[in-house]
Design an enzyme around this catalytic site. Structure first.
Site, mmCIF file in Angstrom:
data_model
loop_
_atom_site.group_PDB
_atom_site.id
_atom_site.type_symbol
_atom_site.label_atom_id
_atom_site.label_comp_id
_atom_site.label_asym_id
_atom_site.label_seq_id
_atom_site.Cartn_x
_atom_site.Cartn_y
_atom_site.Cartn_z
ATOM 1 N N TYR A 64 46.548 60.742 89.558
ATOM 2 C CA TYR A 64 46.798 59.299 89.371
ATOM 3 C C TYR A 64 45.757 58.648 88.469
ATOM 4 O O TYR A 64 44.747 59.232 88.158
ATOM 5 C CB TYR A 64 47.053 58.576 90.679
ATOM 6 C CG TYR A 64 45.979 58.366 91.735
ATOM 7 C CD1 TYR A 64 44.652 58.680 91.554
ATOM 8 C CD2 TYR A 64 46.370 57.798 92.954
ATOM 9 C CE1 TYR A 64 43.729 58.433 92.571
ATOM 10 C CE2 TYR A 64 45.444 57.546 93.965
ATOM 11 C CZ TYR A 64 44.128 57.865 93.764
ATOM 12 O OH TYR A 64 43.217 57.620 94.752
ATOM 13 N N GLU A 65 46.076 57.473 88.019
ATOM 14 C CA GLU A 65 45.228 56.748 87.038
ATOM 15 C C GLU A 65 45.011 57.568 85.765
ATOM 16 O O GLU A 65 43.952 57.508 85.165
ATOM 17 C CB GLU A 65 43.878 56.362 87.657
ATOM 18 C CG GLU A 65 43.933 55.597 88.961
ATOM 19 C CD GLU A 65 44.773 54.328 88.888
ATOM 20 O OE1 GLU A 65 45.090 53.883 87.780
ATOM 21 O OE2 GLU A 65 45.132 53.802 89.964
ATOM 22 N N GLY A 66 46.032 58.299 85.363
ATOM 23 C CA GLY A 66 45.918 59.137 84.172
ATOM 24 C C GLY A 66 45.468 60.521 84.557
ATOM 25 O O GLY A 66 44.351 60.711 85.047
ATOM 26 N N GLN A 105 43.254 61.989 80.300
ATOM 27 C CA GLN A 105 41.838 61.645 80.086
ATOM 28 C C GLN A 105 41.268 62.458 78.927
ATOM 29 O O GLN A 105 40.490 61.957 78.121
ATOM 30 C CB GLN A 105 40.991 61.935 81.339
ATOM 31 C CG GLN A 105 41.459 61.267 82.621
ATOM 32 C CD GLN A 105 41.483 59.758 82.561
ATOM 33 O OE1 GLN A 105 40.659 59.146 81.883
ATOM 34 N NE2 GLN A 105 42.444 59.161 83.237
#
Lengths: 605, 605
Positions: free
Chosen positions: A439-441, A446
């Site tokens: 999650y969050e990329g 990244q």
């Protein structure tokens, strides 16, 4: 199951003795955040995490959240713990006084966010998401929106979310379909379905404030046509009065591997009324405020899991008796020796310890950069720190969470078969933290952000900035001969880092796939070198304390603390930094070994 | 959720085209096990795993086993699937005709054991444990015990277990406390509590036959005082009649991270009547029969999880559309390209594919060695193959299961956030396979078995045997110039393997901790080189098929199959074998960085 212990001493070591947070806070005008004050706050936060959050972690996992007719009930004790959190004034700590905040520095809140997550990952996500929501409104909202929403968010009466993902678009936000149709009164009606919305619906707070990305009817295709909105569950009056229900509902919650006490919601917007944040079609830029903070927050979850896994494994390894040590009996009065005496158990514990402390130093350094961006007046320095933060954010997010997979796995492995049993709590850590690389990329996202956007996008300048800092530090300790070997190692890695970067960029000039092909190995390489830099610094500080000989005024408080830092540094240089050797081989192997296989050759035989 | 597909083609490639199983079986007198016969059996096994076992895998995880008043109920469908397994004659396949078996070679059963586990890890454990029990009775039991127990075990009417672990003794069996007191009739009364007993109690079979280790009243301390017993749940008459209940009961079952449909039992022996296997106090030697087979079986679970994770990730990666490929649009009619076009997704898929196929080749090679030990008459060759198997068993067990952690993690990672959601099935694979590096001897135990018992214990002779085989192979292909680079790489790794071994043994002469300190890295190094050897062989065979140009008679059936093998080999050599670089650095760093830290310096700060 062992309890959780907030790592106060190690955090204070990093703040006071490694990174000079007292001066940092004073420079930024936070005279209130003195070392004494920080210590007092930490002590209260420790009690809250150890006595309130940790005891409902396993039971929260067992119970999970329950969805019924659009209503989500959190596990037993979650609501009460949240109320204690609000009563303790924790939500408002780092927010401005004009909205009811205590105006303490951002970094102070995030340091403790690690502890909240370490004690109870699921619970910590509810307040965690709120902070991103508040920062977005603070940074990009109109004065009216701020007055309507911020005071209740700051006090914790209301919580917030971030609604990005849709079923067909996760990483690739350009494909989003949720529609926002303008109304005559300046508001918009939003229609669409968002998935994977953490804290999207729950029973902890009076109202939930969604930050939503959507597309206007005439919006350009792709990411250039994304707008950002505030869409509250209940409408708010001009001064934050809670009004009637908006057309926002929770369609279901997901059944997941872990973080089961965190409600992961499908949120339906059925012509729900929302308010624009920022400029039409420029929503993604505003969203980055939220996303960068969320990425830093996620990195802390990785650190937190490493800390908690180390704590569990360490206690067990000192307690569990199996076999005699091959170098002589260590526990003559018992039937066998504690397994901490066996070298491979030590290898696992030291890996956890070296990551726990090295990652904390890196994270807190990044917190200082965040502070600087938020509060500093010096525009020249600010540009440098922002550049470093832009470079380090994807490394921090991915490296701290990827290594948490290994450290929580070792948490189980030290326990042997017992690690697989729920009652010891180690398997929950592994399940909970598994989400953090997704999650969050994802790590892949990244890695591309790092290598393509940050490194290639700045033509290597951002990397140069950070390498310069490291090299200057190495130069500054050239007289400390006992550290020459490690300092040279870090220096050589910096040269190699620059050279590999050049190689990849050169190859990418003719084959753009080279960036993606090298990206994850490049990110991990960057993480190992960066944490190596902080281990060098920690070792130097530890030696200075040992040389001074008086530990009464130190954070560590005794010789053992600093001696352990030196020995852990040695482990890091010998056994973890050396992992860069294989990463270099992989990066240098180029893109052909990935891209030459035609898609049709990937099939099940 | 995707279904499971038994990897028939790849298994047949390894058997027929890589390892010459037709000749192998013929040499050992198994004329019945012709390639046609094997293919026919595989086709039935594939149907059973795909249509019967796979459909109850997720539901079994969801339901779990239920314990009530000593009775364990398996999830819906498990009993019916087991009955189909018995009706299909699967349990008896590889057992002797005198006990009702079909006398097919051992390896044939284990190859399909991979598929059972890949379709449903939990279910496959019930019949899996039975085989070890049968082998132990076959190898060490009296004629009476064989007549009493083997026919019902072979038919599948009864199942078996292995009862080793107690709460205070896992790896260190010398500490076991369960007592066995001799009776006048030659039987023994066993009293004690065993934990972690897979298939210890369940509703699939009429009776459960426990193989139990215990200690006689006058037994010497430690592992020299361990005896082995058969202790049935229901007593058996001389011809296997089911008689009255024995004093064996299931006290509870464990709540675990995964394999939730496999009952992990606490088994209480309350003066239960048992029968000695082998000689008093020499039980551990007999137990090794069981343990070695169980280790080979566990390795196949690691392979199976890799296969299943690859299958899931591959289908998703071809289906899921996110972003455009940076090297040009691949799916012009869609809104984005399938993610299999992105290099980092390929890196994950190719890692899974390279391990899936490389590990299968290694495992089947080891199955041939097992066959040889069981059936061959040639004592000289037998000594060589037994030596190689002794060396390779710990590598196989630990390497195949450790790499399954990575490949199942990638299974989730390719799915992004969806990988964390239960409905896709990827997270279950990761949870289920997590046990494999812990049970049947942790990775640390395997590593010490390899380096201390097998390598140091044979003064390097066992390693020399295997290295000789690899080097002879490399020499035999010296005229194939296109393979010279890979062949040289493998050759150099063999030299390095021998050299590192010498270094470690030399250091261990003065510091015995050096063995443990290097052991896990040494084992992983050995695994990468061994699988590299098999990738070289597979590439050479694939090229021969491509050169021949006619695929009609091949297992692959078309050019793509062999082309994919060559490209996957390249990936393995470029990006996986190169992981040895970091392992070498870690091994060479010595024991000090682990052992120098005094125990009291390990504490929570």
């Amino acid at each position: 199951m062992q309890g959780y212990k907030a790592p106060q001493k190690d955090a204070l070591f990093v703040m006071n003795e490694l990174l000079g947070f007292d001066k940092h806070y004073a420079d930024l005008g936070f005279e209130d955040a003195s070392p004494d004050m920080v210590e007092a706050i930490f002590s209260e936060a420790a009690k809250f995490t150890e006595n309130v959050l940790a005891p409902i972690n396993a039971s929260g996992d067992e119970e999970g959240c329950v969805w019924k007719d659009g209503v989500v009930t959190t596990p037993t004790g979650f609501k009460e713990a949240y109320q204690q959190y609000v009563d303790g004034g924790w939500p408002s700590m780092t927010h401005p006084e004009e909205f009811g905040g205590q105006a303490l520095p951002y970094s102070l809140g995030t340091i403790m966010a690690e502890w909240f997550s370490g004690a109870n990952h699921s619970w910590a996500m509810y307040p965690g998401l709120s902070h991103g929501c508040m920062e977005t409104i603070k940074a990009h909202g109109t004065a009216e929106l701020k007055t309507q929403f911020l005071p209740n968010l700051v006090s914790g009466l209301w919580t917030g979310t971030m609604c990005l993902t849709e079923a067909h678009c996760g990483s690739d936000l350009g494909m989003l379909k949720t529609k926002a149709v303008p109304n005559a009164d300046g508001s918009y009606n939003l229609t669409g379905t968002k998935i994977f919305i953490s804290a999207g619906e729950h029973d902890l707070s009076d109202n939930i404030v969604h930050i939503v990305i959507a597309r206007l009817p005439d919006a350009p295709a792709g990411t250039k046509g994304i707008s950002l909105f505030v869409v509250p569950k209940f409408h708010a009056g001009p001064n934050g009065e809670k009004l009637e229900r908006n057309a926002v509902s929770c369609g279901s919650i997901e059944h997941k591997m872990g973080i089961k006490a965190s409600a992961t919601c499908v949120i339906n917007f059925d012509g729900a009324k929302g308010y624009l944040i920022g400029t039409e079609n420029r929503g993604l830029n505003c969203m980055f405020t939220f996303m960068n903070m969320a990425r830093v927050g996620t990195s802390l979850e990785g650190l937190a899991a490493t800390e908690a896994a180390f704590q569990g494994a360490l206690v067990y390894a000192k307690d569990r008796l199996q076999f005699r040590s091959v170098s002589g009996v260590k526990n003559p009065s018992g039937p066998a020796d504690p397994i901490i005496n066996h070298p491979d158990v030590r290898r696992m514990l030291l890996t956890q310890k070296a990551f726990r402390e090295g990652k904390r130093a890196m994270a807190m350094y990044c917190m200082q950069l965040v502070d600087y961006g938020l509060y500093a007046q010096n525009e020249q320095n600010k540009k440098i720190t922002e550049g470093k933060l832009a470079l380090l954010t994807p490394i921090l997010k991915a490296f701290l969470t990827e290594t948490a997979q290994e450290t929580t796995s070792y948490g189980m492995q030290v326990f042997g078969g017992h690690g697989y049993i729920k009652e010891w709590g180690m398997e929950q850590l592994a399940r909970d933290t598994r989400i953090c690389t997704m999650y969050e990329g994802t790590t892949g996202i990244q890695a591309i952000d790092l290598l393509a956007r940050k490194v290639a996008g700045s033509n290597g300048e951002l990397l140069k900035l950070f390498i310069q800092e490291i090299k200057e530090y190495c130069l500054s300790i050239r007289d400390k001969s006992q550290f020459n070997a490690w300092s040279n190692t870090i220096n050589k890695h910096c040269d190699e880092w620059a050279q590999i970067t050049g190689d990849i960029l050169q190859r990418a000039a003719t084959n753009p796939e080279e960036l993606g092909a090298a990206s994850v190995d490049y990110l991990m390489y960057s993480g190992y070198v960066t944490v190596g830099y902080f281990w060098l610094k920690m070792a130097v500080v530890a030696q200075e304390k040992l040389d001074a000989g008086d530990f009464s005024q130190t954070v560590g408080g005794d010789k053992d603390f600093y001696q352990a830092k030196l020995l852990t540094a040695k482990f890091y240089f010998d056994r973890l930094l050396t992992r860069t050797r294989s990463l270099v081989s992989a990066m240098e192997s180029g893109a052909e070994n990935l891209m030459d296989m035609p898609e049709e050759l990937f099939y099940l035989g």
